[in-house]
Design an enzyme around this catalytic site. Structure first.
Site, short mmCIF file in Angstrom:
data_model
loop_
_atom_site.label_atom_id
_atom_site.label_comp_id
_atom_site.label_asym_id
_atom_site.label_seq_id
_atom_site.Cartn_x
_atom_site.Cartn_y
_atom_site.Cartn_z
N LYS A 104 0.83 -1.21 0.00
CA LYS A 104 0.00 0.00 0.00
C LYS A 104 0.86 1.26 0.00
O LYS A 104 0.46 2.27 -0.55
CB LYS A 104 -0.98 -0.01 1.18
CG LYS A 104 -2.07 -1.05 0.99
CD LYS A 104 -3.28 -0.83 1.85
CE LYS A 104 -4.37 -1.84 1.47
NZ LYS A 104 -5.54 -1.81 2.29
N LYS A 113 -10.81 -4.62 -3.45
CA LYS A 113 -11.88 -3.64 -3.69
C LYS A 113 -11.33 -2.28 -4.11
O LYS A 113 -12.04 -1.49 -4.71
CB LYS A 113 -12.81 -3.52 -2.48
CG LYS A 113 -12.18 -3.02 -1.20
CD LYS A 113 -13.26 -2.82 -0.14
CE LYS A 113 -13.15 -3.79 1.01
NZ LYS A 113 -12.02 -3.55 1.91
N LYS A 120 -4.03 -10.29 -5.83
CA LYS A 120 -5.28 -10.55 -5.10
C LYS A 120 -6.42 -9.69 -5.66
O LYS A 120 -6.20 -8.54 -6.04
CB LYS A 120 -4.99 -10.17 -3.64
CG LYS A 120 -6.13 -10.29 -2.68
CD LYS A 120 -5.70 -9.81 -1.30
CE LYS A 120 -5.92 -8.31 -1.13
NZ LYS A 120 -6.84 -7.97 -0.04
N1 AQP Z 1 -9.11 -11.53 -2.67
C1 AQP Z 1 -9.47 -11.97 -1.49
N2 AQP Z 1 -9.68 -13.28 -1.28
C2 AQP Z 1 -10.08 -13.74 -0.07
N3 AQP Z 1 -10.30 -12.94 0.99
C3 AQP Z 1 -10.12 -11.62 0.82
N4 AQP Z 1 -10.26 -10.57 1.65
C4 AQP Z 1 -9.95 -9.43 0.98
N5 AQP Z 1 -9.62 -9.71 -0.27
C5 AQP Z 1 -9.70 -11.06 -0.41
C6 AQP Z 1 -10.71 -10.65 3.03
O1 AQP Z 1 -11.84 -9.80 3.17
C7 AQP Z 1 -11.86 -9.29 4.51
C8 AQP Z 1 -12.11 -7.83 4.51
O2 AQP Z 1 -11.00 -7.19 3.90
P1 AQP Z 1 -10.63 -5.73 4.35
O3 AQP Z 1 -11.78 -4.85 4.14
O4 AQP Z 1 -10.06 -5.77 5.72
O5 AQP Z 1 -9.50 -5.26 3.41
P2 AQP Z 1 -8.36 -6.02 2.66
O6 AQP Z 1 -7.98 -7.30 3.31
O7 AQP Z 1 -7.24 -5.04 2.45
O8 AQP Z 1 -9.15 -6.34 1.33
P3 AQP Z 1 -9.26 -5.52 -0.02
O9 AQP Z 1 -10.50 -5.94 -0.71
O10 AQP Z 1 -7.98 -5.66 -0.77
O11 AQP Z 1 -9.46 -4.02 0.47
P4 AQP Z 1 -8.58 -2.75 0.15
O12 AQP Z 1 -8.50 -2.71 -1.33
O13 AQP Z 1 -9.34 -1.61 0.75
O14 AQP Z 1 -7.25 -2.95 0.79
C9 AQP Z 1 -10.54 -9.69 5.15
O15 AQP Z 1 -10.77 -10.79 6.02
C10 AQP Z 1 -9.68 -10.09 4.00
O16 AQP Z 1 -8.73 -11.05 4.36
#
Ligand code: AQP
Length: 334
Positions: free
Chosen positions: A114, A199, A196
């Protein structure tokens, strides 16, 4: 009555939620709600570690709550709350900061990723994000934390901090265990199977959002990167196809071998069409319920108020204990 173990997990309102968030974390929450004392929250404090548009952040916070309800979380059974409504998270965060080592935090892969993407906004909160996540978990004495694979390293840190605090002061925190379901723990980007699904990916075609309309889901699945081998198989060389098979398996509760057997000799296009229909069916059901909840602000606020009260009821007792152990002077107490 036997005491239930505690489960906690939070989701950031930092973008439109994807089927990665759904399959990796949220779908599992529903299966846990009968057996455990569950706290499922919206991590708004975490989300400002990268720039957010304030009005979008407020809207998305509500959206995550409506989605929690739409996927089947029962607010009678689980505490659904917004992280910033329970100020004890920040109190514990500060105490845990005092035992978090810079070296360990700088090794966190999410920070490295990030910070590369946000070079102009390398803020201290992004660096100490895992310490806040540890505070979220330890505040409730969580036994289990259902998350995707990307959060495993952060969970290790939470375990280290629990141990460190317990040794430095005295036994206080439960050392939490990750609950990671292997087959769905890392859903990959549809455009780049080495990354991965996320979002906050700027390429909207890389992710399927839970609220995507059917025609958009179909288009995205059809456009997902596969390969030119024309060989329907599940292996490490055909990463794009493997990711689609993993998604299929997660929705249909079947094994990769069964999928390969079913589609051996078929075109990728036929498989993609079937997969899209499967995703559309489940997302449509969620979307129908979501639309009912999202328009009912009064109901959402009542649920969040109850969730906050239940969360705080547990959290303030932990903070009291922690403040006493670290030596903060407390009025009226010896
Ligand atoms: N691609 C993924 N596959 C499986 N699990 C996933 N999680 C996120 N992406 C995947 C799980 O979703 C939960 C919530 O995630 P978060 O909101 O804490 O943020 P993150 O892990 O950083 O996920 P994102 O979607 O990539 O968000 P941004 O883009 O905002 O950083 C967690 O339990 C995560 O493991």
């Amino acid at each position: 009555m036997e005491k239930k173990n505690t489960v906690l997990s939070l989701v950031q309102p930092s973008g439109n939620l994807t089927i990665g968030n759904y399959l990796g974390a949220m779908k599992n929450f529903v299966d846990l709600q009968d057996e455990y004392d569950c706290y499922f929250g919206v991590a708004d404090l975490h989300s400002i570690t990268v720039p957010q548009v304030p009005k979008d952040l407020r809207r998305r916070t509500k959206e995550v709550v409506a989605l929690y309800l739409a996927i089947g979380l029962d607010p009678e059974k689980v505490s659904v709350f917004v992280q910033s409504h329970v100020e004890e998270h920040l109190k514990l965060y500060w105490v845990l900061n005092s035992i978090s080592y810079m070296g360990q935090l700088s090794r966190m892969t999410q920070f490295k990723d990030k910070s590369q993407k946000n070079e102009e906004n390398l803020n201290a909160a992004l660096f100490t994000y895992p310490t806040l996540m540890a505070a979220d978990i330890l505040l409730y004495n969580s036994d289990y934390v259902p998350v995707g694979e990307d959060q495993r390293q952060h969970l290790e840190l939470a375990r280290d901090l629990a141990d460190r605090f317990n040794h430095r002061y005295s036994d206080t925190f439960q050392v939490p265990e990750p609950l990671i379901i292997k087959s769905t723990s890392k859903i990959m980007s549809l455009r780049n199977p080495d990354a991965k699904m996320s979002k906050s990916d700027v390429d909207v075609n890389a992710s399927i959002y839970i609220l995507d309309p059917p025609e958009v889901i179909l288009k995205k699945v059809k456009g997902a990167v596969t390969d030119s081998l024309a060989n329907f198989d599940y292996n490490d060389e055909q990463k794009g196809l493997r990711n689609l098979i993993d998604i299929y398996c997660a929705f249909e509760k079947v094994s990769p071998e069964e999928v390969v057997e079913k589609y051996k000799g078929e075109s990728y296009a036929k498989f993609k069409e079937d997969l899209a229909q499967i995703i559309i069916t489940e997302m449509s059901q969620i979307q129908e319920k979501y639309n009912e909840f999202i328009s009912n602000t009064q109901l959402l606020d009542t649920i969040l108020e109850n969730g906050r009260d239940r969360a705080r009821n547990k959290a303030y007792r932990m903070i009291d204990k922690v403040y006493r152990k670290v030596g903060f002077y407390q009025l009226g107490k010896k």
